[in-house]
Design an enzyme around this catalytic site. Sequence first.
Site, PDB file in Angstrom:
ATOM      1  CG  ASP A  99      -1.994  -1.036   1.159  1.00  0.00           C
ATOM      2  OD1 ASP A  99      -2.320  -1.476   0.050  1.00  0.00           O
ATOM      3  OD2 ASP A  99      -2.519  -1.428   2.227  1.00  0.00           O
TER       4      ASP A  99
ATOM      5  CG  ASP B 283      -6.828  -1.522  -1.728  1.00  0.00           C
ATOM      6  OD1 ASP B 283      -7.144  -2.704  -1.933  1.00  0.00           O
ATOM      7  OD2 ASP B 283      -5.918  -1.182  -0.949  1.00  0.00           O
TER       8      ASP B 283
END
Length: 229
Positions: free
Chosen positions: A130, A146
């Site tokens: 991330d 995402d």
Amino acid sequence: MSRPASRAKVSVRAIAALAFAAVVVVAFDQVAKALVVANLPYGTPVEVVGGALQFLYVRNPGAAFSFAVNMTWVFSVISAAVVVAIIVYSRRIRSMWWAIVLGMLLGGALGNLIDRLFREPGFGRGHVVDFISTPWMMPAIYNVADSFICISMVVFVVLVILGVNLDGSRTVSAKRAAQADTTEPLDGGVAFSAPAADAVSPAADVAEPERASRPDQRDRRDALGHDAT
């Protein structure tokens, strides 16, 4: 004879659109993650657009947006199930909108599943990369996969509200169906709506008072003849 062939052709186009969308999302996601791992320091925020957008490289063992960090295996299984379900149901898709939406969802699920399968610390337990941080919107850190998952879910809800089905048809609302039932088609395809049973002709309403206010001519002659005698 031509209708099944046409539906098969639309199905091929829809599957191709789904696959294309999935490949683009996976490629975008994996290239971005590779650049982040190779160039960004771990755990150090890098401002992109002031405090509105930052790159912060972290590894997430949980679900999207860093939730449930101790359930990596569970989310690996869920992601694999989502991928299989989309592939199975792709044969029913005739709508290009649904093809693109499910393609984005498939690409997002595959992007994070690849990390969980092949990144450290091991197969099925890999940590997802991330790096996108938007503190003004949410405290969590996320990635390209995402983002596409969230976008696909928003469009998913919009298509359901609009009544767009997987085969491209539109669901008729109850109100429109009731309106269609009250019309009767005439010859030539013209719809005619029958008047209400209790409707009264305006001509009848006018004729009755006029008839009551003017005596009959025969009655006048009879009265004159009676007076003469």
